[in-house]
Scaffold this motif. Structure first.
Motif, PDB file in Angstrom:
ATOM      1  N   UNK A 124       0.805  -1.215   0.000  1.00  0.00           N
ATOM      2  CA  UNK A 124       0.000   0.000   0.000  1.00  0.00           C
ATOM      3  C   UNK A 124       0.837   1.263   0.000  1.00  0.00           C
ATOM      4  N   UNK A 125       0.355   2.273  -0.715  1.00  0.00           N
ATOM      5  CA  UNK A 125       0.977   3.595  -0.742  1.00  0.00           C
ATOM      6  C   UNK A 125       0.335   4.432   0.365  1.00  0.00           C
ATOM      7  N   UNK A 126       1.148   4.948   1.282  1.00  0.00           N
ATOM      8  CA  UNK A 126       0.626   5.694   2.426  1.00  0.00           C
ATOM      9  C   UNK A 126       0.460   7.178   2.149  1.00  0.00           C
ATOM     10  N   UNK A 127       1.270   7.718   1.272  1.00  0.00           N
ATOM     11  CA  UNK A 127       1.300   9.174   1.080  1.00  0.00           C
ATOM     12  C   UNK A 127       1.280   9.494  -0.411  1.00  0.00           C
ATOM     13  N   UNK A 128       0.270  10.242  -0.847  1.00  0.00           N
ATOM     14  CA  UNK A 128       0.138  10.623  -2.253  1.00  0.00           C
ATOM     15  C   UNK A 128       0.713  12.014  -2.540  1.00  0.00           C
ATOM     16  N   UNK A 129       1.299  12.654  -1.520  1.00  0.00           N
ATOM     17  CA  UNK A 129       1.881  13.983  -1.700  1.00  0.00           C
ATOM     18  C   UNK A 129       3.161  13.847  -2.533  1.00  0.00           C
ATOM     19  N   UNK A 130       3.096  14.251  -3.811  1.00  0.00           N
ATOM     20  CA  UNK A 130       4.218  14.029  -4.721  1.00  0.00           C
ATOM     21  C   UNK A 130       5.457  14.835  -4.353  1.00  0.00           C
ATOM     22  N   UNK A 131       5.311  15.870  -3.535  1.00  0.00           N
ATOM     23  CA  UNK A 131       6.499  16.621  -3.112  1.00  0.00           C
ATOM     24  C   UNK A 131       7.410  15.763  -2.238  1.00  0.00           C
ATOM     25  N   UNK A 132       6.872  14.677  -1.700  1.00  0.00           N
ATOM     26  CA  UNK A 132       7.665  13.776  -0.859  1.00  0.00           C
ATOM     27  C   UNK A 132       8.312  12.647  -1.667  1.00  0.00           C
ATOM     28  N   UNK A 133       8.055  12.630  -2.968  1.00  0.00           N
ATOM     29  CA  UNK A 133       8.667  11.605  -3.817  1.00  0.00           C
ATOM     30  C   UNK A 133      10.029  12.101  -4.293  1.00  0.00           C
ATOM     31  N   UNK A 134      10.921  12.292  -3.331  1.00  0.00           N
ATOM     32  CA  UNK A 134      12.254  12.834  -3.603  1.00  0.00           C
ATOM     33  C   UNK A 134      13.347  11.946  -3.025  1.00  0.00           C
ATOM     34  N   UNK A 135      12.994  10.712  -2.703  1.00  0.00           N
ATOM     35  CA  UNK A 135      13.942   9.737  -2.151  1.00  0.00           C
ATOM     36  C   UNK A 135      14.401  10.062  -0.743  1.00  0.00           C
ATOM     37  N   UNK A 136      13.695  10.977  -0.045  1.00  0.00           N
ATOM     38  CA  UNK A 136      14.043  11.263   1.342  1.00  0.00           C
ATOM     39  C   UNK A 136      12.864  11.005   2.283  1.00  0.00           C
ATOM     40  N   UNK A 137      11.779  10.448   1.750  1.00  0.00           N
ATOM     41  CA  UNK A 137      10.611  10.138   2.569  1.00  0.00           C
ATOM     42  C   UNK A 137      10.138   8.711   2.266  1.00  0.00           C
ATOM     43  N   UNK A 138       9.705   8.012   3.290  1.00  0.00           N
ATOM     44  CA  UNK A 138       9.070   6.709   3.099  1.00  0.00           C
ATOM     45  C   UNK A 138       7.580   6.956   2.880  1.00  0.00           C
TER      46      UNK A 138
END
Length: 431
Positions: free
Chosen positions: A348-362
């Motif tokens: 499952x994907x927990x967070x859909x906030x694309x600003x966190x798709x920067x390899x520094x957030x799980x």
């Protein structure tokens, strides 16, 4: 003819623009490598000169530029820049412009409602066709990175792309989907830019292919060409390519390498379809450490097999190799990847906030580590690997390279006297 402006995503205080100290604490010996030249936009401008480009603008600079009345405004952005790109598209549309999207952010199909046209892969040919320009051989522009220690300029690096695309199927990577079938760039285009780098006296040539060495015959020709111009060089490549060619490449001017190590856990590498061998990884890192070569390692934490204990153990092992530029990243399920589909189904994907798709957030449901703990481990790893001692070692390597270049190959007069080995004029084919 339409007036076309292509801009990179505007600057945002939540992002860093220095790749040398990305998400790391600076120390008294840290070197800096600020992002000033946008490689994709530089290629676009060189090959489609009718297009105007705007590199790393502030929000105010971009909005001021819109007042000039462009027919088309394109935005080149990464997925974590998506929200900014959407705001830029709205502003451009309000100014009366058609809006285009490119770079990895455009791979997300959810962008279709926000843009009139989406480009994937390198866009020179597609954009030339759109504005009615005849197809032409690729021009490789001179592109530079500048390395500084505090305010002291240490080295100017020349950036080189010798191929495009990737034939690998690493399940976390968007590149095969984005670039499609890989291909090599013509050697004649490379020779012209290498001549310019030699004339400019660059400290080293950074080869930023997805995996330099995949095209073995062409890679050998490129290495021979770099060696002919007596340039030091540093490729982005795979561990097995460095392992296979190590002695030959060092003899021909290799001064470092950037490698996707990803993990020291063989099960994680196998699960990611990476194809690396941990034995080869360790051997290559030991050799580079022994020979004082610059090393940049891309390392991923957060594979499903990982635990807090295994991550700490493997990072402490990696520390023994004195990596100059460790790039620690959290496993991220980017859109249009095998990993994204599998994680969505199994965890499952927990967070859909694309600003966190920067390899520094799980952003997904890891089986044993929480998002908060994973981020804590990321910064702990950076603190362990990026120390005063390691930064001083890196600084010493660069100073040593500069001294060797001055003592062995003084550059006086180079800008006035082209050094064409064997009487070959690299510009002859363009006449």
């Amino acid at each position: 003819m339409k007036r076309v402006l292509i801009a990179s995503a505007w600057q945002n205080s939540s992002r860093e623009y220095d790749i040398a100290v990305w998400k790391k604490k600076q120390n008294p010996f840290s070197v800096n490598a600020s992002m000033t030249e946008h490689f994709g936009l530089r290629f676009l401008k060189a090959n489609v000169p009718e297009v105007s480009i705007l590199e790393y603008p502030t929000k105010e600079q971009f909005l001021d530029e819109l007042k000039k009345g462009w027919d088309v405004v394109g935005v080149s952005f990464y997925i974590n820049e998506t929200q900014d790109a959407i705001e830029m598209a709205k502003a451009a549309r309000n100014s009366g412009a058609e809006v285009w999207a490119g770079n990895y952010g455009a791979l997300n199909q959810e962008m279709e409602p926000h843009f009139d046209r989406l480009f994937t892969g390198w866009g020179e040919q597609a954009m030339a066709e759109l504005i009615g320009r005849e197809p032409a051989p690729l021009i490789h522009p001179p592109v530079y990175m500048h390395i500084r220690y505090r305010r002291l300029h240490l080295q100017k690096w020349g950036v080189l792309f010798t191929s495009r695309g990737c034939n690998k199927t690493c399940h976390f990577c968007q590149t095969p989907r984005f670039y499609r079938k890989p291909y090599a760039i013509e050697l004649s285009a490379l020779e012209k830019v290498l001549w310019e780098y030699r004339r400019q006296g660059v400290g080293q040539v950074i080869v930023l292919d997805e995996n330099f060495g995949h095209f073995e015959k062409e890679a050998r020709e490129v290495v021979d060409l770099i060696h002919k111009y007596r340039l030091k060089w540093n490729p982005l490549t795979r561990v097995e390519a460095v392992h296979r060619n190590y002695d030959d490449w060092v003899a021909r001017g290799l001064c470092g390498a950037s490698m996707g190590v990803e993990s020291l856990n063989q099960d994680s590498l196998n699960g990611a379809k990476k194809g690396n061998s941990t034995d080869q990884i360790r051997e290559v890192l030991r050799n580079m450490q022994r020979d004082h070569l610059l090393s940049q390692v891309f390392y991923i934490i957060g594979f499903e097999e990982d635990t807090e204990e295994s991550i700490r153990r493997d990072i402490l092992e990696l520390k023994r190799y004195n990596v100059d530029s460790p790039q620690i990243q959290i496993l991220t399920p980017y859109p249009q990847t095998i990993l994204h589909r599998r994680i969505q189904e199994e965890f499952g994907i927990l967070d859909q906030d694309l600003s966190k798709y920067d390899s520094t957030h799980l952003v997904w449901g890891h089986p044993s580590i929480s998002p908060e703990k994973m981020r804590e481990l990321l910064f702990w790893a950076n603190d362990e690997l990026f120390t005063r001692k390691s930064s001083l070692s890196t600084l010493n390597k660069m100073v040593r390279q500069n001294l060797m270049r001055v003592v062995r190959r003084p550059w006086q007069g180079v800008s006035r006297t082209p050094l064409w080995a064997g009487g070959i004029d690299p510009h002859a084919s363009s006449r």
